[in-house]
Design a protein around this motif. Sequence first.
Motif, PDB file in Angstrom:
ATOM      1  N   ALA A  80       0.834  -1.209   0.000  1.00  0.00           N
ATOM      2  CA  ALA A  80       0.000   0.000   0.000  1.00  0.00           C
ATOM      3  C   ALA A  80       0.865   1.254   0.000  1.00  0.00           C
ATOM      4  N   TYR A  81       1.912   1.278   0.826  1.00  0.00           N
ATOM      5  CA  TYR A  81       2.837   2.413   0.846  1.00  0.00           C
ATOM      6  C   TYR A  81       3.495   2.597  -0.528  1.00  0.00           C
ATOM      7  N   VAL A  82       3.970   1.495  -1.091  1.00  0.00           N
ATOM      8  CA  VAL A  82       4.649   1.562  -2.390  1.00  0.00           C
ATOM      9  C   VAL A  82       3.693   2.046  -3.479  1.00  0.00           C
ATOM     10  N   ALA A  83       2.455   1.547  -3.459  1.00  0.00           N
ATOM     11  CA  ALA A  83       1.473   1.959  -4.460  1.00  0.00           C
ATOM     12  C   ALA A  83       1.192   3.455  -4.373  1.00  0.00           C
ATOM     13  N   ASN A  84       1.076   3.986  -3.155  1.00  0.00           N
ATOM     14  CA  ASN A  84       0.832   5.418  -2.990  1.00  0.00           C
ATOM     15  C   ASN A  84       2.021   6.256  -3.443  1.00  0.00           C
ATOM     16  N   ALA A  85       3.220   5.742  -3.213  1.00  0.00           N
ATOM     17  CA  ALA A  85       4.421   6.524  -3.521  1.00  0.00           C
ATOM     18  C   ALA A  85       4.852   6.401  -4.983  1.00  0.00           C
ATOM     19  N   PHE A  86       4.759   5.201  -5.565  1.00  0.00           N
ATOM     20  CA  PHE A  86       5.369   4.963  -6.879  1.00  0.00           C
ATOM     21  C   PHE A  86       4.415   4.414  -7.929  1.00  0.00           C
ATOM     22  N   GLY A  87       3.171   4.115  -7.572  1.00  0.00           N
ATOM     23  CA  GLY A  87       2.212   3.646  -8.558  1.00  0.00           C
ATOM     24  C   GLY A  87       2.426   2.195  -8.969  1.00  0.00           C
ATOM     25  N   ASP A  88       1.854   1.833 -10.130  1.00  0.00           N
ATOM     26  CA  ASP A  88       1.863   0.441 -10.579  1.00  0.00           C
ATOM     27  C   ASP A  88       3.269  -0.087 -10.852  1.00  0.00           C
ATOM     28  N   GLN A  89       4.155   0.749 -11.368  1.00  0.00           N
ATOM     29  CA  GLN A  89       5.511   0.304 -11.648  1.00  0.00           C
ATOM     30  C   GLN A  89       6.228  -0.084 -10.369  1.00  0.00           C
ATOM     31  N   GLY A  90       6.016   0.688  -9.308  1.00  0.00           N
ATOM     32  CA  GLY A  90       6.608   0.358  -8.023  1.00  0.00           C
ATOM     33  C   GLY A  90       6.051  -0.932  -7.459  1.00  0.00           C
ATOM     34  N   VAL A  91       4.738  -1.142  -7.615  1.00  0.00           N
ATOM     35  CA  VAL A  91       4.109  -2.375  -7.131  1.00  0.00           C
ATOM     36  C   VAL A  91       4.683  -3.592  -7.852  1.00  0.00           C
ATOM     37  N   ALA A  92       4.901  -3.479  -9.147  1.00  0.00           N
ATOM     38  CA  ALA A  92       5.458  -4.591  -9.918  1.00  0.00           C
ATOM     39  C   ALA A  92       6.831  -4.992  -9.392  1.00  0.00           C
TER      40      ALA A  92
END
Length: 318
Positions: free
Chosen positions: A119-131
């Motif tokens: 959740a933190y990563v998604a808020n900070a970096f979006g879909d690319q970060g989640v991947a």
Amino acid sequence: MDAIVSQLQFSLSITGPICLMLVLGVAFKRIGLINDNFIDVASKLVFQVCLPAMLFLSIVISDHDFVSAGRFIGFGAIASVAFFIFTTLSVNGAFAGSVDKGVIVQGGYRANTAIIGIAYVANAFGDQGVAQAALYVAATTFIYNVQAVICLTPRGQTSGTQAAKVMVKTLTKNPLIIAIVTGVVFYLLSIPVPKVAVDAGDYLARMTLPLALLCTGGSLNLSSMKSDQKPTWFATGYKLVLAPIAITGAGYWWGFRGVELGILFFMNASPVAAASYVMARSMGGNATLAANIIALTTVVSTFTCTLGVMILIGLDAF
């Protein structure tokens, strides 16, 4: 002063929505809008369907550099093992006569990477970060489960057979690892995913974090934190202060910046995973203490993570 305000605003834009969803989960449980049955069913839906769909799609629809990712994941894995060893030695020294050493150790290292961290990563970096974070989740989920067997099994009773069983179960039955490995295979082999499947999976993926955070908030039992305060705060300090400082600091020194450093921080600054309670209870550990650590780290992490983001922004780390 303006710079500090700007850093605080950006930090809150990452941690604020997650904190609010947790608070809403607590509030909804209090007023009876959700109950324990809803939390149990919704949590299973998230873990077995929604989150795997989210992680699978984040991999197959993104561009990847697996060579760079391998270096990053390798560092994360080694750091996780090293911090586990450090935590074990520290707990053995501070709580030498305690029967709860294993539960304290698990509370000191096991992060909620799959929900709060993502959740933190998604808020900070979006879909690319989640991947990119999905690969980190796969590696640490495997490592965390093996480490849990080691620290929760009474001294002298941990066997290679037990650890091997956990490894096999983690690799073959964990929906998150199955989804991530399947996503990597689809990506590497360029296997097409029908648009209708992508669209349906996207609906499930969008449900994941709101539903997971509501369930996490609703499952918190803040009144239970009155007991076992010393070991609870000890584990919380290791999980929310030492782990992010040590691992993120080592990553910064090693040359990671941007998204990679952010993932290292968010994953290790996350509170203790709910799975630690299940593991403690199933292996005869102090489940109440495990629940206390989960509750306290979940509450305090919203403050420590916000502060950590401000520091990293000040260092121009991401």
